[in-house]
Design a protein around this motif. Structure first.
Motif, PDB file in Angstrom:
ATOM      1  N   LEU A  64       0.823  -1.207   0.000  1.00 23.70           N
ATOM      2  CA  LEU A  64       0.000   0.000   0.000  1.00 23.70           C
ATOM      3  C   LEU A  64       0.862   1.264   0.000  1.00 23.70           C
TER       4      LEU A  64
ATOM      5  N   GLN B 103       1.789   2.106  -3.498  1.00 27.36           N
ATOM      6  CA  GLN B 103       0.720   2.773  -4.255  1.00 27.36           C
ATOM      7  C   GLN B 103       0.661   4.248  -3.860  1.00 27.36           C
ATOM      8  N   ALA B 104       0.820   4.527  -2.571  1.00 29.57           N
ATOM      9  CA  ALA B 104       0.800   5.917  -2.113  1.00 29.57           C
ATOM     10  C   ALA B 104       1.974   6.705  -2.689  1.00 29.57           C
TER      11      ALA B 104
ATOM     12  N   ALA C 121      -8.966  -0.589   5.920  1.00 29.17           N
ATOM     13  CA  ALA C 121      -8.947   0.875   5.980  1.00 29.17           C
ATOM     14  C   ALA C 121      -7.854   1.376   6.927  1.00 29.17           C
TER      15      ALA C 121
ATOM     16  N   LEU D 265      -4.659   1.292   5.054  1.00 24.66           N
ATOM     17  CA  LEU D 265      -4.608   2.420   4.134  1.00 24.66           C
ATOM     18  C   LEU D 265      -4.199   3.700   4.871  1.00 24.66           C
TER      19      LEU D 265
ATOM     20  N   LEU E 227      -3.222   7.194   3.318  1.00 21.59           N
ATOM     21  CA  LEU E 227      -4.412   7.237   2.473  1.00 21.59           C
ATOM     22  C   LEU E 227      -5.666   7.270   3.333  1.00 21.59           C
TER      23      LEU E 227
ATOM     24  N   THR F 108      -9.571   6.749   3.718  1.00 21.04           N
ATOM     25  CA  THR F 108     -10.765   6.125   3.134  1.00 21.04           C
ATOM     26  C   THR F 108     -11.949   7.074   3.274  1.00 21.04           C
TER      27      THR F 108
ATOM     28  N   ALA G 158      -9.995   5.539  -1.499  1.00 23.79           N
ATOM     29  CA  ALA G 158      -9.167   6.311  -0.567  1.00 23.79           C
ATOM     30  C   ALA G 158      -8.438   7.399  -1.333  1.00 23.79           C
TER      31      ALA G 158
END
Length: 236
Positions: free
Chosen positions: A131, A134-135, A175, A178, A183, A185, A206
């Motif tokens: 994750l 991705q951020a 969540a 995330l 991130l 949500t 998110a």
């Protein structure tokens, strides 16, 4: 990390044509997923940065859908067989062979990332780093849409997916992960099973948090007073 990725890569390489035929309808029979992808695309367009990665793109069907939804989308997949199929099926689009944990994308470059059931094979201990990656590639205010198999229980559950071992997640726990990646949500949809697998299905939207507010300017009066003091001392 490499072991589970090797297993997943080999497994998907072995089912390319079958998998592509099963998902050729591009969500036409999945109204909830279709609605969330459309919402995601609209929000990404609203950021002004339409560049979007479909991570774990498989045969490229959703990459093409994102382009139809007016995004500048490209696909990334671990499986060379899937990437080859996607390139043949959609020669006008870009597809790269790469791991989701090491995306071939510069920092803060994308307005959106779509992960449509592509994180389900990642062991729980490795998901935070995934994750975070991705951020890393999202621009501030960029959007991530993750779809995954969900559970009502408090912990992720490992199960034997038809292609490779996979995990279902409590939506709240996902969540939290995330949030740990920066991130926030802001929308989620959890619905009853759409297949014989029997798991709940979850779609979570998110947004990468904006830069924190810069430090406030110092009190201008302090600066002026200090300068006046220096001037007075020079005059003496």
């Amino acid at each position: 990390m490499a072991e589970h990725q090797d297993v997943t890569r080999a497994a998907y390489d072995g089912v390319v044509e079958l998998y592509a035929s099963m998902f050729a309808d591009r969500l036409e029979t999945q109204p909830f997923a279709r609605a969330m992808v459309a919402t995601f695309a609209e929000l990404v367009r609203g950021t002004g940065n339409r560049r979007t990665a479909d991570v774990g793109c498989g045969p490229g069907h959703l990459t093409a859908l994102l382009c139809d939804l007016e995004l500048d989308a490209f696909g990334i997949d671990l499986s060379p067989g899937m990437v080859d199929h996607a390139r043949r099926a959609h020669p006008e689009l870009r597809f790269d062979e790469a791991r989701m944990e090491a995306l071939p994308v510069e920092d803060r470059a994308l307005g959106g990332v779509l992960a449509h059931y592509s994180m389900i094979h990642t062991p729980p201990g490795e998901l935070p780093a995934l994750l975070a990656e991705q951020a890393r590639v999202l621009a501030r205010g960029g959007l991530l849409l993750v779809s995954f198999l969900a559970t009502d229980g408090p912990e992720p559950v490992r199960f034997d997916h038809k292609v490779a071992p996979a995990y279902s997640w409590p939506a709240d726990r996902f969540a939290e992960l995330l949030a740990g990646a920066g991130l926030t949500t802001f929308a989620r949809l959890v619905h009853d099973p759409a297949s014989e697998r029997g798991f709940l299905e979850a779609h979570v939207l998110a947004r990468l948090d904006p830069d924190p507010d810069p430090d406030p300017d110092p009190d201008p009066g302090v600066g002026v007073g200090a300068e006046r003091g220096r001037v007075a001392r020079r005059r003496r």
